[in-house]
Design an enzyme around this catalytic site. Structure first.
Site, short mmCIF file in Angstrom:
data_model
loop_
_atom_site.label_atom_id
_atom_site.label_comp_id
_atom_site.label_asym_id
_atom_site.label_seq_id
_atom_site.Cartn_x
_atom_site.Cartn_y
_atom_site.Cartn_z
N ASN A 19 0.86 -1.19 0.00
CA ASN A 19 0.00 0.00 0.00
C ASN A 19 0.89 1.23 0.00
OD1 ASN A 19 0.53 0.77 2.87
ND2 ASN A 19 -0.37 -1.24 3.21
N LYS A 70 8.44 -16.61 -11.20
CA LYS A 70 7.62 -15.54 -11.76
C LYS A 70 6.46 -16.12 -12.58
CE LYS A 70 7.80 -11.46 -14.63
NZ LYS A 70 8.49 -10.75 -15.67
N PHE A 118 -4.07 2.97 14.92
CA PHE A 118 -4.49 4.00 13.98
C PHE A 118 -5.69 3.49 13.20
CE2 PHE A 118 -1.56 7.67 13.28
CZ PHE A 118 -0.82 7.49 14.42
N LYS A 172 -11.28 -3.41 18.96
CA LYS A 172 -9.93 -3.92 19.22
C LYS A 172 -9.59 -3.81 20.70
CE LYS A 172 -8.20 -3.47 14.60
NZ LYS A 172 -7.10 -3.93 13.76
O1 C5P Z 1 -8.53 -2.82 11.14
P1 C5P Z 1 -7.62 -1.75 10.67
O2 C5P Z 1 -6.62 -2.24 9.68
O3 C5P Z 1 -8.27 -0.49 10.21
O4 C5P Z 1 -6.90 -1.38 12.04
C1 C5P Z 1 -6.00 -0.41 12.14
C2 C5P Z 1 -5.06 -0.67 13.30
O5 C5P Z 1 -4.79 -2.05 13.48
C3 C5P Z 1 -3.74 -0.02 13.01
O6 C5P Z 1 -3.20 0.41 14.24
C4 C5P Z 1 -2.93 -1.15 12.40
O7 C5P Z 1 -1.56 -0.94 12.61
C5 C5P Z 1 -3.45 -2.36 13.16
N1 C5P Z 1 -3.47 -3.59 12.36
C6 C5P Z 1 -2.69 -4.67 12.73
N2 C5P Z 1 -2.73 -5.82 11.99
C7 C5P Z 1 -3.52 -5.94 10.93
C8 C5P Z 1 -4.33 -4.87 10.53
C9 C5P Z 1 -4.27 -3.70 11.26
O8 C5P Z 1 -1.95 -4.56 13.71
N3 C5P Z 1 -3.55 -7.06 10.25
#
Ligand code: C5P
Length: 407
Positions: free
Chosen positions: A210, A289, A324, A342
């Site tokens: 991303n 590949k 975040f 969470k």
């Molecule tokens: O669920 P979402 O991706 O929006 O959640 C955001 C938060 O969860 C961020 O703090 C991100 O770093 C953390 N996160 C994580 N592992 C993931 C997805 C998100 O620790 N697989």
């Protein structure tokens, strides 16, 4: 833009330059300090003026430069008045010897003797001069007397030899200065920060990732260090330099990031999950590949990545956890849902479209205490705000993650 080290903003710094070839690097130091918002006053020994002209420092600092040649009455006292920090860079063997013995026989040594502010020496000299027992004795004496001695580093020296004696880099001097003048509300705390994107391989040359630059996470790591914490940064691929003083581990995929985080957390007090972890990865990355064939699209089977933050919360009940939420709509509503979903102490909600690719951010700090809008800030200023919020939460013993407390 507050600059690279926002804690230096508004500080008064006197830079004493003594006579060594590393004086040219002091120019870059002045630039960094001024860019960070500090007011810098430069004074120089006669020998230093042979390496770099006072006019250069005058142009960079925007203030007149005091040299021994033009010493007026009480100049040494004027240079120490209202000063937050005195940096001697480069510091020659000669100035170390004078300061260690309280000698004040010229402008720079008198400024050091008269300084009520902390004094930091950044030694720079030939390896032999540095290793001389007299120099080593002087450096130990300076440390005993409460002076800071930063460096030197090892590497290739201007005199052609390899070894200890290089002045530390200007960015490291500025970083150390920033930490020195900052308040330390997280002293003694251990903080783990994740940053950047993850990269999930599809085959050896392609992958899912991303647009996270890592800027916000790196700024949080730097802010935590400046607040006195011991910081481990676990980062996905970025183009950024790890901030001074921060320990780092570089990872690629979400699974690697998860393993590194879980291994680091038993020692930690605070976990700040800034990374933009990829939600999915390829179920079976191809060993070779994948060939492009006309009209045939490869089927990509995805599986969900581990939720690192959720696992941290579940496995380490005493840990302060912040996450975040980068959203493209309903930032506060989604951040609140994530706070409860969470079960973390803090969610920093921000607009994904606005933060990506920008030095600025605008966030909502969503916690069981309520919602705080930060307004538009640099990513560094937002990092400071987040760290101050967490320090304040911890000082109040704010460890409740109960959903019913959410405002
Ligand atoms: O669920 P979402 O991706 O929006 O959640 C955001 C938060 O969860 C961020 O703090 C991100 O770093 C953390 N996160 C994580 N592992 C993931 C997805 C998100 O620790 N697989």
């Amino acid at each position: 833009m507050t600059g690279l080290f926002p804690h230096l903003s508004g500080k008064s710094i006197t830079l004493a330059v003594t006579g060594g070839i590393a004086a040219y690097k002091a120019c870059e130091l002045v630039r960094l300090l001024v860019k960070s918002g500090a007011s810098v006053r430069v004074c120089m020994t006669q020998a230093a003026t042979r390496f770099v002209g006072p006019l250069t420092f005058e142009a960079l600092s925007g203030r007149s430069v005091v040299t021994e040649a033009f010493e007026g009455a009480m100049q040494h006292l004027a240079l120490t008045r209202n000063c937050d920090l005195l940096i001697v860079a480069p510091a020659t063997a000669n100035i170390l010897a004078k300061a260690a013995n309280g000698i004040a026989d010229d402008l720079v040594s008198s400024v050091i003797a008269a300084s009520a502010a902390p004094v930091a020496f950044c030694p720079a000299m030939n390896t032999l001069m540095w290793s001389r027992s007299a120099t080593q004795r002087n450096v130990r004496q300076l440390a005993t007397d409460g002076f800071e001695v930063w460096g030197p580093a090892s590497g290739s020296l201007a005199c052609g030899v390899e070894g200890a004696g290089r002045m530390i880099e200007p960015v490291e001097i500025a970083a150390r200065a920033s930490r020195l003048v900052s308040p330390h509300p997280l002293a003694g705390r251990r903080v783990v920060v994740t940053a950047g994107p993850t990269y999930e391989a599809i085959d050896p040359v392609r992958g899912i990732t991303n647009r996270s630059s890592g800027l916000q996470g790196y700024a949080v790591a730097q802010a935590a260090f400046e607040a006195g914490a011991n910081v481990t940064l676990i980062t996905g691929p970025t183009a950024l330099a790890v901030p001074f003083g921060v320990e780092s581990q570089h990872v690629l995929s979400a699974v690697e990031m998860r393993d590194a985080v879980i291994a680091a957390l038993p020692e930690a007090d605070i976990f700040i999950s800034v990374a933009a972890v990829a939600d999915w990865r390829s179920a079976e990355p191809a060993a070779n590949k994948i060939k492009k064939r006309d009209g045939v699209l490869p089927a990509l089977q995805l599986v969900e990545n581990p939720d690192i933050l959720a696992e941290a919360v579940a496995r380490f009940p005493g840990l302060y956890c912040a996450g975040f939420a980068a959203e493209t709509e309903n930032v506060v509503k989604n951040a609140k849902a994530k706070l409860t979903g969470k079960a973390v102490h803090l969610i920093v909600g921000n607009d994904a479209a606005r933060t990506i690719g920008s030095d600025m951010n605008e966030a909502y700090l969503v916690s069981p205490r309520g919602v705080e809008a930060t307004g538009a800030l640099t990513k560094q200023a937002l990092a400071d705000r987040i760290i101050a919020f967490i320090a304040n939460d911890l000082s109040k013993g704010g460890l409740s993650r109960e959903p019913q407390h959410i405002g």
